[in-house]
Design a protein around this motif. Structure first.
Motif, mmCIF file in Angstrom:
data_model
loop_
_atom_site.group_PDB
_atom_site.id
_atom_site.type_symbol
_atom_site.label_atom_id
_atom_site.label_comp_id
_atom_site.label_asym_id
_atom_site.label_seq_id
_atom_site.Cartn_x
_atom_site.Cartn_y
_atom_site.Cartn_z
ATOM 1 N N GLY A 100 0.960 -1.212 0.190
ATOM 2 C CA GLY A 100 -0.019 -0.115 -0.043
ATOM 3 C C GLY A 100 1.002 1.143 -0.081
ATOM 4 N N TYR A 101 0.078 2.170 -0.534
ATOM 5 C CA TYR A 101 0.781 3.479 -0.378
ATOM 6 C C TYR A 101 -0.110 4.667 -0.385
ATOM 7 C CZ TYR A 101 0.029 3.129 -5.438
ATOM 8 O OH TYR A 101 -0.463 2.724 -6.680
ATOM 9 N N ASP A 102 0.471 5.967 -0.080
ATOM 10 C CA ASP A 102 -0.663 7.029 0.507
ATOM 11 C C ASP A 102 -0.788 7.691 -1.224
ATOM 12 O OD1 ASP A 102 1.706 8.609 -0.495
ATOM 13 O OD2 ASP A 102 2.025 9.295 1.305
ATOM 14 N N LYS A 103 -1.677 8.688 -1.004
ATOM 15 C CA LYS A 103 -2.076 9.327 -2.370
ATOM 16 C C LYS A 103 -0.962 9.894 -2.998
ATOM 17 C CE LYS A 103 -3.171 13.798 0.140
ATOM 18 N NZ LYS A 103 -2.241 14.621 -0.426
ATOM 19 N N ASP A 104 0.192 10.146 -2.665
ATOM 20 C CA ASP A 104 1.542 10.832 -3.228
ATOM 21 C C ASP A 104 2.106 9.530 -3.747
ATOM 22 O OD1 ASP A 104 0.645 13.597 -2.893
ATOM 23 O OD2 ASP A 104 1.622 13.359 -0.904
ATOM 24 N N GLY A 105 1.928 8.301 -3.267
ATOM 25 C CA GLY A 105 2.609 7.228 -4.042
ATOM 26 C C GLY A 105 3.737 6.778 -3.035
ATOM 27 N N TYR A 106 3.891 7.281 -1.825
ATOM 28 C CA TYR A 106 4.869 7.073 -0.789
ATOM 29 C C TYR A 106 4.452 5.926 0.120
ATOM 30 C CZ TYR A 106 7.791 10.802 -2.280
ATOM 31 O OH TYR A 106 8.534 11.553 -2.997
ATOM 32 N N GLY A 107 5.186 4.684 0.181
ATOM 33 C CA GLY A 107 4.863 3.418 0.846
ATOM 34 C C GLY A 107 5.068 3.788 2.630
ATOM 35 N N PRO A 108 4.982 3.055 3.348
ATOM 36 C CA PRO A 108 5.244 3.020 4.775
ATOM 37 C C PRO A 108 6.844 3.450 5.125
ATOM 38 C CG PRO A 108 5.111 0.604 4.490
ATOM 39 C CD PRO A 108 4.861 1.315 3.091
ATOM 40 N N ARG A 109 6.729 4.071 6.503
ATOM 41 C CA ARG A 109 8.208 4.529 6.748
ATOM 42 C C ARG A 109 8.830 3.518 7.328
ATOM 43 N NH1 ARG A 109 7.820 10.177 6.730
ATOM 44 N NH2 ARG A 109 5.941 11.190 6.821
ATOM 45 N N MET A 110 10.106 3.500 7.065
ATOM 46 C CA MET A 110 11.062 2.426 7.271
ATOM 47 C C MET A 110 12.376 2.950 7.913
ATOM 48 S SD MET A 110 10.202 -0.287 4.227
ATOM 49 C CE MET A 110 10.417 1.034 2.923
ATOM 50 N N THR A 111 13.161 1.939 8.514
ATOM 51 C CA THR A 111 14.498 2.334 9.015
ATOM 52 C C THR A 111 15.261 1.847 7.738
ATOM 53 O OG1 THR A 111 14.000 2.312 11.287
ATOM 54 C CG2 THR A 111 16.265 2.117 10.754
ATOM 55 N N LEU A 112 16.412 2.750 7.385
ATOM 56 C CA LEU A 112 16.998 2.343 6.178
ATOM 57 C C LEU A 112 18.606 2.174 7.139
ATOM 58 C CD1 LEU A 112 17.706 1.589 3.163
ATOM 59 C CD2 LEU A 112 18.144 4.298 2.933
ATOM 60 N N SER A 113 18.934 0.965 6.888
ATOM 61 C CA SER A 113 20.251 0.560 7.507
ATOM 62 C C SER A 113 21.023 -0.446 6.390
ATOM 63 C CB SER A 113 19.970 0.031 8.790
ATOM 64 O OG SER A 113 19.488 -1.326 8.751
#
Length: 94
Positions: A1-14
């Motif tokens: 899923g993603y929001d109306k702007d096309g962005y998915g859920p927030r994640m930690t990038l490591s």
């Protein structure tokens, strides 16, 4: 899923470095899922076009006006085609 702007859920990038230690780049990474899907689709379509060209197939050119504006092709709509009535399989008594 993603929001109306096309962005998915927030994640930690490591990532894990050469020494095996985990390094956090950001606590709030958010990918544009819709854009990634569109890029993947464009890559897939480019591969299909290349494969079609290998078989000697080409995409038909779109008709244009003198100014270069696209003119949509007109094709008969199935509802515009006359259809004869079906003949009865047996004669009705009477």
């Amino acid at each position: 899923g993603y929001d109306k702007d096309g962005y998915g859920p927030r994640m930690t990038l490591s990532y894990d470095d050469e020494a095996g230690e985990r390094r956090v780049v950001t606590e709030s990474f958010q990918a544009n899922v819709d854009r990634a899907w569109q890029r993947s689709r464009m890559t897939h379509m480019a591969r299909l076009r290349k494969k079609a060209e290998e078989f000697g197939l080409t995409q038909p050119e779109k008709p244009k006006t003198e100014t270069g504006t696209f003119i949509p092709r007109t094709t008969p709509v199935p509802s515009d085609v006359p259809v004869p009535k079906a003949k009865p399989e047996f004669a009705a008594p009477g």
